[in-house]
Design an enzyme around this catalytic site. Structure first.
Site, short mmCIF file in Angstrom:
data_model
loop_
_atom_site.label_atom_id
_atom_site.label_comp_id
_atom_site.label_asym_id
_atom_site.label_seq_id
_atom_site.Cartn_x
_atom_site.Cartn_y
_atom_site.Cartn_z
N SER A 123 -7.23 30.83 40.93
CA SER A 123 -7.93 30.06 39.95
C SER A 123 -7.21 28.76 39.69
CB SER A 123 -7.90 30.77 38.64
OG SER A 123 -8.92 30.01 37.57
N ASP A 190 -18.88 34.07 41.24
CA ASP A 190 -17.77 33.61 40.49
C ASP A 190 -18.02 32.16 40.00
OD1 ASP A 190 -15.32 32.51 39.51
OD2 ASP A 190 -14.09 33.12 40.80
N HIS A 202 -14.95 36.56 38.03
CA HIS A 202 -13.73 35.68 38.29
C HIS A 202 -12.58 36.62 37.68
CE1 HIS A 202 -11.26 32.00 38.62
NE2 HIS A 202 -10.87 32.24 37.47
#
Length: 241
Positions: A123, A190, A202
């Site tokens: 991320s 996601d 996610h």
């Protein structure tokens, strides 16, 4: 990133250009002097950047990836280091993470030139990896991330839920030096890395088997990697199976 992390905030990193605005003029990474002795060098050195809101360390996705990699590289000594940055909702701090990551990588390469370096991020942490490995022209004005010769010491790169995929700038396609040795995974719909809206996805990279998939990819490249040039002398996107 924790289960309660808000993917829309991470998505804002790419979609609204927040990170782009804060990176201009952030070039100028400083190499760090060697800090390890040859006797302390491992076969493999993993550097991982955690996601937003995760506690200090490599995070849940990073730990699952490392655990799987250890299984795939039995007999190899593997050292693990975390990128030191806040990983907060203030995405300006991704630049601080990039500076720390680049300094660590250059230190590893200088101190242990025969060690195979593996870079990873999840991320916001994937964005940190983007900043030190992507084509400078595609990294929002960040400038030259690391000296080109450092790439010879990096065996593989693994990123999960990378926001740059959302805006059509995947690391695999925007890094001449690292793209071919990168696996870039997006878990289904996601929203941080795809046009979808499955927010739960996610937080489920380990459960989806994607950390195992990345570890297999990385292990293959580590086994075929040859490094050793002193620093001072010196990619295709993957669809989850």
């Amino acid at each position: 990133m924790l289960e309660n992390e808000k993917p829309r905030r991470a998505f804002g990193l790419a979609a609204t250009g927040v990170l782009a605005g804060c990176l201009v003029g952030a070039a100028g990474l400083v190499a760090v002097a060697p800090v390890a002795s040859a006797a302390a060098c491992s076969d493999v050195q993993v550097l991982f950047a955690r996601g937003t809101g995760e506690p200090v360390g490599i995070g849940r996705t990073g730990q699952a990836f490392v655990d799987s990699l250890r299984g795939d590289l039995k007999g190899e000594s593997i050292a693990v280091s975390a990128v030191n940055y806040p990983a907060s909702d203030d995405f300006m701090q991704a630049v601080a993470g990039a500076r720390d990551a680049a300094a660590q990588v250059q230190s590893f390469a200088a101190s242990c030139p025969a060690t195979s370096i593996v870079l990873g991020g999840y991320s916001q942490g994937a964005a940190v990896v983007d900043l030190i490995t992507a084509d400078p022209a595609q990294t929002f004005g960040f400038g030259v991330p690391m000296p080109p010769e450092v790439a010879d010491h990096v065996a593989a790169v693994a990123v999960f839920g990378n926001p740059s995929q959302k805006i059509g700038r995947p690391l695999t396609a925007n890094s001449p030096l690292y793209g071919a040795k990168t696996i870039e995974l997006c878990n289904g719909a996601d929203p941080v890395c795809s046009p979808g809206d499955d927010r739960a996805a996610h937080s489920l990279y380990p459960q989806a088997g994607l950390t195992d998939q990345a570890a297999s990819f990385v292990a293959d490249r580590v086994k075929g990697h040859s490094s050793g040039a002193p620093v001072d002398e010196m990619s295709a996107a993957v669809t989850p199976r």
